[in-house]
Design an enzyme around this catalytic site. Structure first.
Site, mmCIF file in Angstrom:
data_model
loop_
_atom_site.group_PDB
_atom_site.id
_atom_site.type_symbol
_atom_site.label_atom_id
_atom_site.label_comp_id
_atom_site.label_asym_id
_atom_site.label_seq_id
_atom_site.Cartn_x
_atom_site.Cartn_y
_atom_site.Cartn_z
ATOM 1 N N THR A 31 0.828 -1.221 0.000
ATOM 2 C CA THR A 31 0.000 0.000 0.000
ATOM 3 C C THR A 31 0.859 1.267 0.000
ATOM 4 O O THR A 31 0.448 2.301 -0.542
ATOM 5 C CB THR A 31 -0.928 0.037 1.234
ATOM 6 N N TRP A 102 10.013 -10.483 8.838
ATOM 7 C CA TRP A 102 9.879 -10.374 10.298
ATOM 8 C C TRP A 102 8.812 -9.306 10.523
ATOM 9 O O TRP A 102 9.109 -8.111 10.547
ATOM 10 C CB TRP A 102 11.202 -9.930 10.938
ATOM 11 N N GLY A 227 -0.838 -9.436 -15.805
ATOM 12 C CA GLY A 227 0.562 -9.381 -16.229
ATOM 13 C C GLY A 227 0.721 -8.890 -17.657
ATOM 14 O O GLY A 227 0.111 -7.896 -18.053
ATOM 15 N N ALA A 228 1.525 -9.614 -18.434
ATOM 16 C CA ALA A 228 1.785 -9.215 -19.825
ATOM 17 C C ALA A 228 0.557 -9.394 -20.707
ATOM 18 O O ALA A 228 0.551 -8.942 -21.860
ATOM 19 C CB ALA A 228 2.946 -10.036 -20.374
ATOM 20 N N ASP A 229 -0.488 -10.045 -20.179
ATOM 21 C CA ASP A 229 -1.699 -10.274 -20.979
ATOM 22 C C ASP A 229 -2.751 -9.180 -20.837
ATOM 23 O O ASP A 229 -3.904 -9.371 -21.260
ATOM 24 C CB ASP A 229 -2.305 -11.644 -20.642
ATOM 25 N N ASP A 258 1.264 -2.864 -7.775
ATOM 26 C CA ASP A 258 1.127 -1.674 -6.920
ATOM 27 C C ASP A 258 1.269 -0.399 -7.752
ATOM 28 O O ASP A 258 0.543 0.580 -7.551
ATOM 29 C CB ASP A 258 2.207 -1.661 -5.821
HETATM 30 P P1 ADP Z 1 0.845 -8.217 -9.752
HETATM 31 O O1 ADP Z 1 2.209 -7.596 -9.674
HETATM 32 O O2 ADP Z 1 -0.106 -7.631 -8.760
HETATM 33 O O3 ADP Z 1 0.840 -9.728 -9.788
HETATM 34 P P2 ADP Z 1 0.535 -8.192 -12.617
HETATM 35 O O4 ADP Z 1 1.594 -9.230 -12.738
HETATM 36 O O5 ADP Z 1 -0.754 -8.462 -13.290
HETATM 37 O O6 ADP Z 1 0.216 -7.764 -11.141
HETATM 38 O O7 ADP Z 1 1.155 -6.861 -13.216
HETATM 39 C C1 ADP Z 1 0.540 -5.615 -13.043
HETATM 40 C C2 ADP Z 1 0.684 -4.806 -14.306
HETATM 41 O O8 ADP Z 1 2.069 -4.674 -14.638
HETATM 42 C C3 ADP Z 1 0.034 -5.459 -15.496
HETATM 43 O O9 ADP Z 1 -1.311 -5.069 -15.605
HETATM 44 C C4 ADP Z 1 0.872 -4.934 -16.636
HETATM 45 O O10 ADP Z 1 0.380 -3.670 -17.042
HETATM 46 C C5 ADP Z 1 2.245 -4.745 -16.029
HETATM 47 N N1 ADP Z 1 3.129 -5.893 -16.331
HETATM 48 C C6 ADP Z 1 3.469 -6.904 -15.510
HETATM 49 N N2 ADP Z 1 4.298 -7.778 -16.140
HETATM 50 C C7 ADP Z 1 4.466 -7.289 -17.395
HETATM 51 C C8 ADP Z 1 5.220 -7.709 -18.541
HETATM 52 N N3 ADP Z 1 5.940 -8.846 -18.544
HETATM 53 N N4 ADP Z 1 5.153 -6.954 -19.664
HETATM 54 C C9 ADP Z 1 4.427 -5.811 -19.693
HETATM 55 N N5 ADP Z 1 3.705 -5.349 -18.644
HETATM 56 C C10 ADP Z 1 3.726 -6.081 -17.506
#
Ligand code: ADP
Length: 304
Positions: A31, A102, A227-229, A258
């Site tokens: 946070t 910790w 993530g990348a999707d 975050d």
């Molecule tokens: P968390 O860190 O909470 O698991 P994610 O892995 O979904 O969340 O990543 C959060 C955001 O970071 C994604 O919505 C995306 O915009 C960006 N991101 C994370 N990994 C990648 C990547 N390999 N390529 C491009 N953008 C990424």
């Protein structure tokens, strides 16, 4: 002042490897990281505050000074005599990172013990942000205090944003985790989960399922990070998709979610355009995963 953003949770002392057996000291926590990115992305006429509890030791004083230097308000932070902040260490072995914590008796566990102070801070804010980690570290009666203040804020028309940030190890049981995270979502107007967490811990077989579940609990708006999707948004029932930004080389994914949350909220709060906010936030998150560490220098986040 255009508005006031309040993030509630735990910031910890971070120790990372600096070579030759030396450790580097920093400060981070989900946070707080989001507050950092919200601060970096909001205009100066917005106030960004952090709410937690700290001790009366030197480390607590240094953490407060660090927050202030980052432009994050600390006036509401409780200081508890004899307590110390939580701490974690980033270990590196053969290029793989692991974390040791910790934090079982950290000062932040008492952040909601003073209900009046909590209420005052939430009442002064326009937007309140918290996470599943914030809920996980609190004693049950303090979870109730926090959730009832958040429900008041929601009823008063404020934006209450929640990232479930599911960390099973922090919870007493999976049952308590599922119930409490669902209660957190119910108290929120905007839920910002990561799909891999939701699939692993709530058994969601699709992003639509995650969205339906959180909307069913009463969160009108949901942003699912994958993530990348890319990112799937559902605002008042209207669904859309924003692809992730391309990253040449992923260096460190710490704080990707975050930073997305902080950047998304910073944009969304200014004009209410959720899709534009997501397009901005995927670019910020792409910068963050291209750099080391949880807190990337705001100078490196400038986006034309
Ligand atoms: P968390 O860190 O909470 O698991 P994610 O892995 O979904 O969340 O990543 C959060 C955001 O970071 C994604 O919505 C995306 O915009 C960006 N991101 C994370 N990994 C990648 C990547 N390999 N390529 C491009 N953008 C990424």
């Amino acid at each position: 002042m255009a508005g006031r953003f309040l993030s509630i949770g735990e910031c910890m002392v971070e120790l990372s490897q600096a070579g030759d057996g030396l450790l580097r000291k920093g400060f981070a926590g989900d946070t707080f990281n989001t507050a950092w990115y919200a601060r970096a992305c909001l205009p100066a006429d917005w106030q960004v505050d952090y709410f937690t509890a700290l001790g009366d030791d030197q480390m607590s004083a240094e953490m407060l000074a660090f927050m202030e230097a980052a432009g994050i308000g600390t006036a509401a932070i409780r200081r508890i005599r004899g307590k110390t902040p939580g701490l974690y260490m980033i270990n590196l072995k053969d290029g793989e990172r692991s974390f040791s914590y910790w934090r079982e008796s950290s000062s932040a566990r008492q952040l909601a013990a003073d209900g009046d102070r909590l209420r005052e801070a939430i009442e002064a804010a326009d937007v309140v942000y918290f996470s599943g980690i914030t809920l996980a570290i609190l004693p049950r009666e303090d979870v109730d205090t926090l959730l009832s203040e958040l429900r008041r804020a929601k009823a008063a028309g404020k934006t209450v944003a929640f990232d479930p940030n599911i960390r099973p190890r922090l919870w007493l049981s999976l049952d308590v985790m599922h119930t409490t995270i669902s209660e957190g979502a119910r108290a929120s107007t905007l839920v910002m989960p990561s799909f891999d967490d939701e699939a692993a811990h709530f058994g969601d077989d699709s992003i639509d399922r995650t969205i339906l579940r959180y909307r069913g609990l009463g969160a009108m708006n949901v942003v699912v990070k994958n993530g990348a999707d890319g990112v799937t948004l559902n605002f008042d029932g209207e669904q859309s998709f924003v692809p992730a930004a391309k990253v040449k080389k992923v260096v460190d994914t710490t704080s990707a979610g975050d930073s997305f949350n902080g950047a998304f909220l910073a944009r969304y709060l200014q004009d209410g355009d959720a899709q534009a906010a997501a397009r901005f936030a995927v670019r910020i998150a792409a910068r963050v995963v291209s750099e080391h560490g949880a807190l990337v220098d705001p100078e490196k986040l400038r986006i034309a």
